[in-house]
Motif scaffolding. Structure first.
Motif, short mmCIF file in Angstrom:
data_model
loop_
_atom_site.label_atom_id
_atom_site.label_comp_id
_atom_site.label_asym_id
_atom_site.label_seq_id
_atom_site.Cartn_x
_atom_site.Cartn_y
_atom_site.Cartn_z
N SER A 104 36.74 58.79 90.18
CA SER A 104 37.89 58.32 90.94
C SER A 104 37.84 58.98 92.31
N ALA A 163 50.57 66.34 88.98
CA ALA A 163 49.73 66.44 90.17
C ALA A 163 49.99 67.74 90.92
N SER A 174 52.45 58.55 96.69
CA SER A 174 51.51 58.82 97.77
C SER A 174 51.31 60.32 97.96
N ALA A 230 49.14 61.65 95.19
CA ALA A 230 47.74 61.31 95.42
C ALA A 230 47.13 62.22 96.47
N ARG A 231 47.89 62.52 97.54
CA ARG A 231 47.36 63.38 98.59
C ARG A 231 47.16 64.80 98.07
N SER A 270 45.48 49.28 90.00
CA SER A 270 45.34 50.48 90.82
C SER A 270 46.55 50.55 91.74
N ASP A 271 47.08 51.74 91.91
CA ASP A 271 48.30 51.96 92.70
C ASP A 271 47.93 52.06 94.17
N ARG A 289 41.89 61.01 92.60
CA ARG A 289 43.27 60.55 92.73
C ARG A 289 43.76 59.82 91.49
N GLN A 290 42.86 59.32 90.65
CA GLN A 290 43.23 58.73 89.36
C GLN A 290 44.30 57.65 89.52
N THR A 291 43.96 56.61 90.24
CA THR A 291 44.93 55.60 90.62
C THR A 291 45.13 54.50 89.59
N HIS A 298 48.29 55.17 96.52
CA HIS A 298 47.36 56.30 96.44
C HIS A 298 46.27 56.24 97.51
N TRP A 299 46.26 55.17 98.31
CA TRP A 299 45.20 55.02 99.30
C TRP A 299 45.74 55.33 100.68
#
Length: 330
Positions: A190, A100, A54, A57-58, A233-234, A194-196, A237-238
């Motif tokens: 994406s 990342a 997470s 992703a942020r 999709s992970d 974030r390329q999840t 990441h949302w």
């Protein structure tokens, strides 16, 4: 034959369902809604970041915000201060050793250069001193000539030449061809970069058979596949409730790009629908050892093309059925 027995490819095809089937379908719908909602709530960072994926992703999302601010025609110094501070905080918390984080730090440094002469917050100044491997970031120039030279193909003809193939030639699929196709899928848009998405691919026949056994639609041809991909999709990441469907959106873009990538390599492809009950989803997840945070989007079968194959014509409706130009606004 009773309506209870009218099933093909694992689905009821009864024209007029009985009341038992109606109740079962209604219960199945709400059970599926709860299954998806609970998993999104469990893994998304609705209130706070609570996992390394997470936070990664942020960092990618915040870095993307900074870079697209610098890419605007009227880019102005001073934008994105709150995002820069949050990115700096995440970098200080996680370090800059991951891919990342390296992208985040490289973007933050370019953003700081863009804001040269401005006073930067202490958290940003601290993060800028972190060591990190070199990473591409920021902005680049794309010329019309570069774009034209890279898009000389007739994409309409390319897209219309792809069919759902259910007859394959025997033989192993080159792994380099799969890697190139996945690289093409990575170029799909994406959300906030974030390329999840991830393609879990098997090419060993025994493993293909184990994976495909959980999907009813391939029973008549799946034994001919040279490979199978489970696209996920992970959910970590949302972020917020407005993104509750974003995994399927990003996953669909990734999946179609992967199919086109395999098509470009001369391989045949067939999407294997994953509109299934929670029990079927759990069974596949257990089979392949899939983490609970990974949402299965779709399965994709592929293999070597024979010299000729019979495929469904699948005629498309007129383009007007999918296209409205300047429709009136309410």
């Amino acid at each position: 034959m009773s309506t209870e027995r009218l099933r093909e490819a694992g689905r009821s095809v009864a024209a007029s369902p009985s009341w038992r089937q109606w109740v079962r379908a209604e219960w199945g719908f709400w059970r599926g809604v709860a299954y998806d909602a609970q998993r999104f709530r469990r893994h998304a960072w609705l209130h706070r970041v609570h996992s390394t994926p997470s936070r990664a992703a942020r960092m990618l999302a915040d870095a993307h915000f900074l870079e697209y601010g610098m890419a605007l025609r009227a880019a102005r110094p001073g934008f994105g201060l709150a995002r820069a501070e949050r990115l700096a905080g995440d970098l200080s918390a996680e370090g800059a050793g991951t891919e990342a984080a390296a992208i985040g730090l490289a973007t933050l440094r370019l953003w700081a250069d863009f804001n040269a002469g401005s006073t930067l917050p202490p958290a940003v100044q601290t993060a800028l001193a972190l060591p990190a491997p070199a990473a591409e970031a920021g902005t680049q120039t794309l010329t019309a000539d570069t774009l034209r030279s890279a898009t000389v193909l007739d994409f309409l003809a390319f897209a219309q030449a792809r069919h759902s193939v259910r007859q394959f030639a025997p033989g192993p699929v080159p792994h380099d061809a799969i890697r190139r196709a996945v690289a093409a899928a990575q170029a799909a848009p994406s959300s906030c970069n974030r390329q999840t998405c991830h393609a879990h691919v098997w090419t060993d026949p025994a493993l293909i058979n184990r994976v495909r056994s959980h999907q009813a639609g391939n029973r008549t041809f799946g034994h001919e596949l040279g490979g199978i991909a489970v696209i996920t999709s992970d959910l970590r990441h949302w972020e917020h409730a407005g993104e509750r469907y974003q995994a399927w959106i990003d996953g669909g873009l990734f999946a179609m790009s992967l199919a086109h990538g395999l098509h470009a390599e001369g391989l045949g492809t067939c999407f294997l629908n994953w509109s299934v009950e929670p029990a079927t989803d759990r069974a596949l997840r257990a089979e392949i050892g899939l983490d609970d945070a990974q949402l299965v989007i779709v399965l994709l079968g592929f293999g070597l093309m024979p010299d000729s194959a019979t495929v469904c014509a699948s005629p498309r409706l007129p383009v007007e059925a999918a296209f409205s130009l300047n429709p009136p606004l309410a």
